[in-house]
Scaffold this motif. Structure first.
Motif, PDB file in Angstrom:
ATOM      1  N   PHE A  54      25.862  10.773  87.859  1.00 11.21           N
ATOM      2  CA  PHE A  54      25.463  11.796  88.626  1.00 11.21           C
ATOM      3  C   PHE A  54      24.124  11.625  88.919  1.00 11.21           C
ATOM      4  N   GLU A  55      23.497  11.895  90.010  1.00 10.45           N
ATOM      5  CA  GLU A  55      22.073  11.634  90.293  1.00 10.45           C
ATOM      6  C   GLU A  55      21.210  13.097  89.847  1.00 10.45           C
ATOM      7  N   THR A  56      20.377  13.094  88.877  1.00  7.57           N
ATOM      8  CA  THR A  56      19.834  14.339  88.099  1.00  7.57           C
ATOM      9  C   THR A  56      18.372  14.255  88.221  1.00  7.57           C
ATOM     10  N   THR A  57      17.904  15.443  87.856  1.00  6.94           N
ATOM     11  CA  THR A  57      16.363  15.482  87.460  1.00  6.94           C
ATOM     12  C   THR A  57      16.166  16.585  86.417  1.00  6.94           C
ATOM     13  N   ALA A  58      15.197  16.617  85.621  1.00  5.16           N
ATOM     14  CA  ALA A  58      14.916  17.687  84.666  1.00  5.16           C
ATOM     15  C   ALA A  58      14.268  18.826  85.336  1.00  5.16           C
ATOM     16  N   PHE A  59      14.798  20.006  85.081  1.00 11.90           N
ATOM     17  CA  PHE A  59      14.197  21.231  85.844  1.00 11.90           C
ATOM     18  C   PHE A  59      13.897  22.120  84.895  1.00 11.90           C
ATOM     19  N   GLN A  60      12.499  22.634  84.812  1.00 10.62           N
ATOM     20  CA  GLN A  60      11.977  23.627  84.013  1.00 10.62           C
ATOM     21  C   GLN A  60      12.197  24.992  84.817  1.00 10.62           C
ATOM     22  N   VAL A  61      13.060  25.962  84.479  1.00 15.64           N
ATOM     23  CA  VAL A  61      13.251  27.291  84.742  1.00 15.64           C
ATOM     24  C   VAL A  61      11.971  27.969  85.234  1.00 15.64           C
ATOM     25  N   GLY A  62      12.283  28.408  86.393  1.00 10.12           N
ATOM     26  CA  GLY A  62      10.809  28.819  87.015  1.00 10.12           C
ATOM     27  C   GLY A  62       9.779  28.032  87.879  1.00 10.12           C
ATOM     28  N   ASP A  63      10.141  26.704  87.808  1.00  8.23           N
ATOM     29  CA  ASP A  63       9.365  25.802  88.486  1.00  8.23           C
ATOM     30  C   ASP A  63       9.662  25.698  90.012  1.00  8.23           C
ATOM     31  N   PHE A  64       9.451  26.564  90.570  1.00  7.84           N
ATOM     32  CA  PHE A  64      10.226  26.697  92.201  1.00  7.84           C
ATOM     33  C   PHE A  64       9.111  25.730  92.930  1.00  7.84           C
ATOM     34  N   SER A  65       8.062  25.426  92.686  1.00  6.45           N
ATOM     35  CA  SER A  65       7.211  24.395  93.372  1.00  6.45           C
ATOM     36  C   SER A  65       7.833  23.222  93.490  1.00  6.45           C
ATOM     37  N   TYR A  66       8.372  22.939  92.121  1.00  8.89           N
ATOM     38  CA  TYR A  66       9.285  21.347  92.174  1.00  8.89           C
ATOM     39  C   TYR A  66      10.594  21.736  92.904  1.00  8.89           C
ATOM     40  N   LEU A  67      11.182  22.924  92.440  1.00  9.79           N
ATOM     41  CA  LEU A  67      12.757  22.986  93.285  1.00  9.79           C
ATOM     42  C   LEU A  67      12.536  22.606  94.780  1.00  9.79           C
ATOM     43  N   LYS A  68      11.391  23.336  95.185  1.00  9.12           N
ATOM     44  CA  LYS A  68      11.327  23.161  96.613  1.00  9.12           C
ATOM     45  C   LYS A  68      11.063  21.857  97.178  1.00  9.12           C
ATOM     46  N   GLN A  69      10.411  20.961  96.128  1.00 10.25           N
ATOM     47  CA  GLN A  69       9.855  19.565  96.625  1.00 10.25           C
ATOM     48  C   GLN A  69      11.348  18.757  97.007  1.00 10.25           C
TER      49      GLN A  69
END
Length: 290
Positions: A54-69
């Motif tokens: 699967f195509e994945t990335t690590a995501f820190q909960v609360g990092d909506f700036s990275y999520l939007k990107q």
């Protein structure tokens, strides 16, 4: 497992925000089965599945700036939140995007001070502020939902049904307070309510009570897991798996009651076989039985 989804790739790419446990992986596999190409945000410190393939990335909960990107870059339009989260986000972890700044103050209050359901509602609001639609895992993997009636070989007897009604009432009242989803009743009496520790730890407490002689001899009891009365169906539906059966067995219970159509049975075949082997019933019930 083949499932049908009310959405399609024409609605934009599907992403999964994956916490711990089997559910996120089952959702991803089911999504692939219906022709999706799911992108997986692995929650740091939570996601525990092998996501090879699967195509994945690590995501820190609360990092909506990275999520939007990532949402913009990968043309994501739909997001499923699946799996558990052991640690509540801290305010220092929240990195807002431009889309979330105006909504942030009121939502942060929900995330920091509310119960789990309030937390999830706030998180959903912040995700949807990025221009995505949050869909429920049950829309992708409906085959994992508990059916109405007996699931497996063993059935609830008269005593278990009596305990079930008591435990359902307790679980719903607990849910009204946004505390937990589960309760255990033995011999017509509520003996345990689920808190922050989760279902398995609650069952371990019941096991300890039984070993200490605090529960009636020869009386088994019932575990009930129901949605909170005002719960958002898009996140944190009640879930059991083989481990739940083992914990219930050690706690000396007769069986488990789930809210039909609103609860997941993970590793379904294995869970049912384990219950059959251990002599426990699994029952899908509706709220009006209480």
């Amino acid at each position: 497992m083949a499932s049908t989804s009310p959405n399609s790739q024409s609605d934009g790419r599907l992403a999964i925000i994956a916490g711990y446990g089997q559910l996120p992986f089952d959702v991803a596999l089911a999504a692939k089965d219906i022709g999706e190409n799911p992108f997986v945000f692995k929650l740091v410190g939570e996601a525990d599945q092998n996501w090879d393939g699967f195509e994945t990335t690590a995501f820190q909960v609360g990092d909506f700036s990275y999520l939007k990107q990532q949402i913009t870059q990968r043309c994501i339009k739909r997001i499923v939140m699946a799996g558990g989260v052991k640690k509540r986000p801290q305010i220092s972890q929240v990195r807002p995007s431009l889309n979330t700044i105006l909504a942030l103050p009121s939502i942060i209050r929900k995330i920091i001070s509310g119960g789990d359901d309030a937390l999830l509602r706030g998180f959903i609001e912040l995700i949807e502020a990025q221009g995505c639609k949050v869909v429920g895992a049950h829309e992708i993997v409906p085959d994992l939902l508990a059916d109405i009636g007996t699931i497996g070989t063993h059935s609830a007897d008269k005593t278990a049904k009596s305990d079930m009604k008591v435990a359902i009432e307790a679980a719903l009242k607990l849910g009204e307070l946004d505390i937990g989803q589960a309760a255990v009743a033995v011999s017509g009496r509520v003996v345990a309510l689920e808190g922050l520790e989760g279902t398995d730890a609650m069952l371990s407490r019941v096991e300890g009570l039984r070993k200490a002689g605090r529960l009636p001899n020869g009386k088994k009891g019932v575990l009930v897991k129901f949605c909170k009365p005002k719960q958002d169906m898009r996140a944190d539906l009640p879930t059991i798996g083989p481990e739940t059966i083992e914990h219930a067995k050690r706690a000396g219970l007769a069986g488990i009651v789930l809210e039909a159509g609103k609860s997941f049975i993970l590793h379904r075949d294995k869970t049912i076989k384990t219950a059959d082997k251990e002599g426990l019933f699994i029952l899908g019930a509706e709220r009006d039985v209480a």
